[in-house]
Design an enzyme around this catalytic site. Structure first.
Site, PDB file in Angstrom:
ATOM      1  N   LYS A 268       0.845  -1.205   0.000  1.00 51.68           N
ATOM      2  CA  LYS A 268       0.000   0.000   0.000  1.00 51.68           C
ATOM      3  C   LYS A 268       0.876   1.250   0.000  1.00 51.68           C
ATOM      4  O   LYS A 268       1.730   1.418   0.864  1.00 51.68           O
ATOM      5  CB  LYS A 268      -0.910  -0.014   1.237  1.00 51.68           C
ATOM      6  CG  LYS A 268      -1.701   1.283   1.459  1.00 51.68           C
ATOM      7  CD  LYS A 268      -2.636   1.194   2.677  1.00 51.68           C
ATOM      8  CE  LYS A 268      -3.311   2.539   2.986  1.00 51.68           C
ATOM      9  NZ  LYS A 268      -4.168   2.491   4.194  1.00 51.68           N
ATOM     10  N   ASP A 273      -2.683  10.033   4.020  1.00 55.70           N
ATOM     11  CA  ASP A 273      -4.080   9.621   4.169  1.00 55.70           C
ATOM     12  C   ASP A 273      -4.813  10.596   5.078  1.00 55.70           C
ATOM     13  O   ASP A 273      -4.782  10.471   6.301  1.00 55.70           O
ATOM     14  CB  ASP A 273      -4.146   8.199   4.743  1.00 55.70           C
ATOM     15  CG  ASP A 273      -5.582   7.714   4.890  1.00 55.70           C
ATOM     16  OD1 ASP A 273      -6.493   8.382   4.341  1.00 55.70           O
ATOM     17  OD2 ASP A 273      -5.788   6.658   5.533  1.00 55.70           O
ATOM     18  N   LYS A 280     -10.302  12.469   8.554  1.00 51.85           N
ATOM     19  CA  LYS A 280      -9.834  11.984   9.854  1.00 51.85           C
ATOM     20  C   LYS A 280      -9.826  13.124  10.863  1.00 51.85           C
ATOM     21  O   LYS A 280      -9.713  14.289  10.471  1.00 51.85           O
ATOM     22  CB  LYS A 280      -8.392  11.472   9.713  1.00 51.85           C
ATOM     23  CG  LYS A 280      -8.252  10.143   9.029  1.00 51.85           C
ATOM     24  CD  LYS A 280      -6.809   9.670   9.065  1.00 51.85           C
ATOM     25  CE  LYS A 280      -6.639   8.339   8.354  1.00 51.85           C
ATOM     26  NZ  LYS A 280      -7.348   7.220   9.004  1.00 51.85           N
ATOM     27  N   ASP A 291       1.466   6.193   5.657  1.00 47.20           N
ATOM     28  CA  ASP A 291       0.486   5.243   5.120  1.00 47.20           C
ATOM     29  C   ASP A 291       0.955   4.571   3.820  1.00 47.20           C
ATOM     30  O   ASP A 291       0.186   3.884   3.150  1.00 47.20           O
ATOM     31  CB  ASP A 291      -0.853   5.962   4.920  1.00 47.20           C
ATOM     32  CG  ASP A 291      -2.046   5.025   5.068  1.00 47.20           C
ATOM     33  OD1 ASP A 291      -1.877   3.943   5.652  1.00 47.20           O
ATOM     34  OD2 ASP A 291      -3.134   5.389   4.589  1.00 47.20           O
ATOM     35  N   ASP A 350     -12.280   6.900   3.891  1.00 50.04           N
ATOM     36  CA  ASP A 350     -11.069   6.636   4.670  1.00 50.04           C
ATOM     37  C   ASP A 350     -10.665   5.160   4.608  1.00 50.04           C
ATOM     38  O   ASP A 350      -9.582   4.794   5.057  1.00 50.04           O
ATOM     39  CB  ASP A 350     -11.295   7.080   6.120  1.00 50.04           C
ATOM     40  CG  ASP A 350      -9.994   7.236   6.887  1.00 50.04           C
ATOM     41  OD1 ASP A 350      -8.919   7.225   6.247  1.00 50.04           O
ATOM     42  OD2 ASP A 350     -10.056   7.382   8.124  1.00 50.04           O
ATOM     43  N   ARG A 354      -7.742  -0.500   0.910  1.00 51.36           N
ATOM     44  CA  ARG A 354      -8.263  -1.719   0.278  1.00 51.36           C
ATOM     45  C   ARG A 354      -8.676  -1.464  -1.169  1.00 51.36           C
ATOM     46  O   ARG A 354      -8.648  -2.382  -1.993  1.00 51.36           O
ATOM     47  CB  ARG A 354      -9.406  -2.297   1.133  1.00 51.36           C
ATOM     48  CG  ARG A 354     -10.593  -1.390   1.254  1.00 51.36           C
ATOM     49  CD  ARG A 354     -11.500  -1.780   2.416  1.00 51.36           C
ATOM     50  NE  ARG A 354     -10.945  -1.363   3.711  1.00 51.36           N
ATOM     51  CZ  ARG A 354     -11.512  -1.615   4.885  1.00 51.36           C
ATOM     52  NH1 ARG A 354     -12.661  -2.282   4.935  1.00 51.36           N
ATOM     53  NH2 ARG A 354     -10.953  -1.209   6.009  1.00 51.36           N
TER      54      ARG A 354
HETATM   55  N1  BES Z   1      -4.368   4.174   7.004  1.00 49.80           N
HETATM   56  C1  BES Z   1      -5.521   3.923   7.790  1.00 49.80           C
HETATM   57  C2  BES Z   1      -5.274   2.892   8.890  1.00 49.80           C
HETATM   58  C3  BES Z   1      -4.317   3.299   9.962  1.00 49.80           C
HETATM   59  C4  BES Z   1      -4.767   3.968  11.088  1.00 49.80           C
HETATM   60  C5  BES Z   1      -2.987   2.994   9.873  1.00 49.80           C
HETATM   61  C6  BES Z   1      -3.891   4.337  12.078  1.00 49.80           C
HETATM   62  C7  BES Z   1      -2.109   3.344  10.869  1.00 49.80           C
HETATM   63  C8  BES Z   1      -2.546   4.027  11.976  1.00 49.80           C
HETATM   64  C9  BES Z   1      -6.637   3.386   6.890  1.00 49.80           C
HETATM   65  O1  BES Z   1      -6.664   3.911   5.605  1.00 49.80           O
HETATM   66  C10 BES Z   1      -7.917   3.754   7.532  1.00 49.80           C
HETATM   67  O2  BES Z   1      -8.183   4.920   7.643  1.00 49.80           O
HETATM   68  N2  BES Z   1      -8.698   2.763   7.955  1.00 49.80           N
HETATM   69  C11 BES Z   1      -9.945   2.996   8.568  1.00 49.80           C
HETATM   70  C12 BES Z   1     -10.936   2.021   8.002  1.00 49.80           C
HETATM   71  C13 BES Z   1     -12.349   2.279   8.409  1.00 49.80           C
HETATM   72  C14 BES Z   1     -12.828   3.593   7.828  1.00 49.80           C
HETATM   73  C15 BES Z   1     -13.203   1.136   7.940  1.00 49.80           C
HETATM   74  C16 BES Z   1      -9.762   2.789  10.065  1.00 49.80           C
HETATM   75  O3  BES Z   1      -9.024   1.894  10.453  1.00 49.80           O
HETATM   76  O4  BES Z   1     -10.339   3.558  10.832  1.00 49.80           O
HETATM   77 ZN    ZN Z   2      -4.896   4.536   4.849  1.00 48.81          ZN
HETATM   78 MN    MN Z   3      -7.721   5.738   5.501  1.00 44.65          MN
END
Ligand code: BES
Ligand code: ZN
Ligand code: MN
Length: 502
Positions: A268, A273, A280, A291, A350, A354
């Protein structure tokens, strides 16, 4: 920093700092006894007083005046012999190295693999010690001034001392391996630590190109137009909110037989992000420059594999995009058509990782890979489940998962498996598309993997969620805070094991 293997005797060596590893109950070792004698009994006195007992990561410095040739002695604890592992050795070396650097010494000699005295394991021990001190000496300096850089000089020369039980040539080869692997880790850390303003998808592609030129990898970059022509609908959906052009970075290493199916590595590469329209919260948003750590691990591992000339065919693919909110960004509720043809309802912008991985995983199919490993900082839920001490591993092939778990134990980048039963599939069913990109709060790491599973039906596949392990906000024995470079050593170890077991 010039590192050499030396067979000189530790107590006769002239060095600014002699580092000696001491096991918790190993004070009767002849080397320690002689050291204690030369220091007038100070070593055993420190043990009696409880100041230094040889517990893991304990340390104590002496400045001897007597017959000892070294200007300083730094004892570093190795813990109980029964618990000693390559990882303990790596940590002890890293911990000692940090102190050598703090003291601004211009040289040091490490007598660490002496204590375990398992001579047949000497190459692995040497590699671990070298890794520990190399990885501990890393710092991200690109935006520091010359003054700041000068205040932390690295030692010019390091000797790794081995006794006559160990084969010098095997140790020298192990040291050379460690140097190549750590170059890969340092590259990954540099990429992760680079700030988002510098680190556009194009920047990431340029850095991959540089690494390729240095090591003989083939590097191909697909830009916006090529991606659109191919039909990377999910990746382009994420990219469309950013001013910056997305890139698909493809690195190839051909070390194996021409007809051997490659191992595909997918990482990835979200260079920042923000969450997109599903923005966020502000707190710690700065950390989302990390990220792209999965992509960095792939680029670092490809560099190391090429430098090591691993006899295997590899293809590394990094979808690189920036996830930003803007008038052109995708909205919650949008439906994207992925490269695979499957449609995706985007309920949360967010959950972008995926989306780009779906297309990258579909893309690697054309290389007819024997197996595919993806690495991604995919879910915050992974940090809730495992903290910062383990990478989550899920996949569709138990043997492959076992191989990765074993590689993780071997190299000190540990993994923990989560289930990927079909039961979870219902959580990502959409009423209006083939799949939706979020599965609610429950089992967030698993539903993210269940989403990827829809794009990996045609090959053996494992997914590594490195959300908790890619970034540390506190120094570790050989991991300075910031980007850890996690995944590089794991992948290289896995590939080396694969080569060795054939
Ligand atoms: N890059 C983030 C996940 C992440 C969060 C990595 C904190 C490292 C530290 C990912 O893109 C994300 O935002 N995931 C969301 C998914 C949700 C919206 C289903 C998450 O984990 O909140
Ligand atoms: Zn992310
Ligand atoms: Mn994200």
């Amino acid at each position: 920093m010039d590192i050499k293997i030396s067979t000189k005797s530790p107590l006769q060596l002239k060095t600014p700092c002699l580092v000696i590893g001491v096991g918790e109950k190993d004070f009767s070792d002849p080397l320690i006894k002689e050291l204690d004698r030369q220091l007038g009994g100070l070593v055993l006195q420190a043990k009696r007083s409880g100041e230094f007992c040889g517990k893991a990561l304990e340390s104590l410095t002496f400045q001897p005046t007597g017959e000892l040739a070294a200007e300083r002695v730094l004892l570093v604890g190795l813990g109980l012999a029964a618990d000693l592992s390559l990882e303990k050795l790596r940590q002890a070396a890293g911990h000692a190295m940090q102190q050598v650097i703090d003291k601004k010494l211009n040289g040091a000699a490490f007598a660490l693999p002496l204590c375990p005295s398992k001579p047949n394991d000497s190459a692995a021990q040497t590699q671990s010690v070298a890794e520990g001190l190399l990885l501990a000496s890393y710092r991200y300096e690109r935006f520091l001034g010359a003054e700041a850089i000068k205040t932390r000089p690295l030692p010019k020369s390091i000797n790794l001392l081995i006794d006559s039980n160990h084969k010098k040539s095997a140790c020298e080869q192990a040291l050379a391996r460690a140097e190549k692997i750590c170059r890969g880790v340092a590259l990954a850390r540099n990429l992760v630590n680079a700030p988002g303003n510098v680190k556009s998808p194009v920047y990431l592609a340029e850095q991959a190109q540089v690494a390729a030129t240095q090591s003989g990898l083939k590097c191909t970059i697909l830009g916006q137009d090529e991606l659109a022509a191919e039909g990377f609908g999910a990746l382009l959906g994420v990219a469309q909110g950013s001013m910056r052009e997305p890139q698909l970075i493809v690195l190839e290493h051909r070390g194996g037989k021409p007809d051997q199916a490659p191992v595909a590595l997918v990482g990835k590469g979200v260079t920042f992000d923000s969450g997109g329209i599903s923005l966020k919260p502000g707190e710690k948003m700065d950390e989302m420059k990390m990220d792209m750590a999965g992509g960095a691990a792939v680029i670092g591992a490809m560099l190391a594999a090429a430098l090591l000339e691993l006899p295997i065919n590899l293809v590394g693919v990094v979808p690189a995009v920036e996830n930003m909110p803007s008038g052109s960004a995708i909205r919650p509720g949008d439906i994207l058509t992925s490269l695979s043809g499957q449609t995706i309802e985007v309920l949360n912008t967010d959950a972008e990782g995926r989306l780009i991985l779906a297309d990258a995983l579909t893309y690697v199919k054309r290389y007819e890979p024997q197996l595919v490993i993806d690495l991604a900082t995919l879910t915050g839920a992974c940090i809730i489940a495992l903290g910062h001490h383990a990478t989550a591993v899920l996949g569709n092939d138990d043997k492959l998962i076992s191989g990765l778990l074993a590689a993780g134990e071997d190299c000190g980048e540990r993994l923990w498996q989560l289930p990927l039963w079909d039961d979870y599939d219902q959580l990502i069913k959409s009423d209006v598309a083939d799949v939706k990109n979020t599965g609610g709060r429950a089992a967030g790491t698993i539903t993210a993997a269940a989403f990827l599973k829809k794009f990996t039906k045609d090959f053996r596949w494992v997914h590594l969620d490195i959300a908790g392990t890619a970034w540390r906000d506190q120094n570790q024995p050989y991991i300075p805070k910031g980007g850890t470079g996690v995944g590089v050593r794991l992948l290289v170890t896995f590939l080396q094991n694969m080569v060795a077991n054939k």
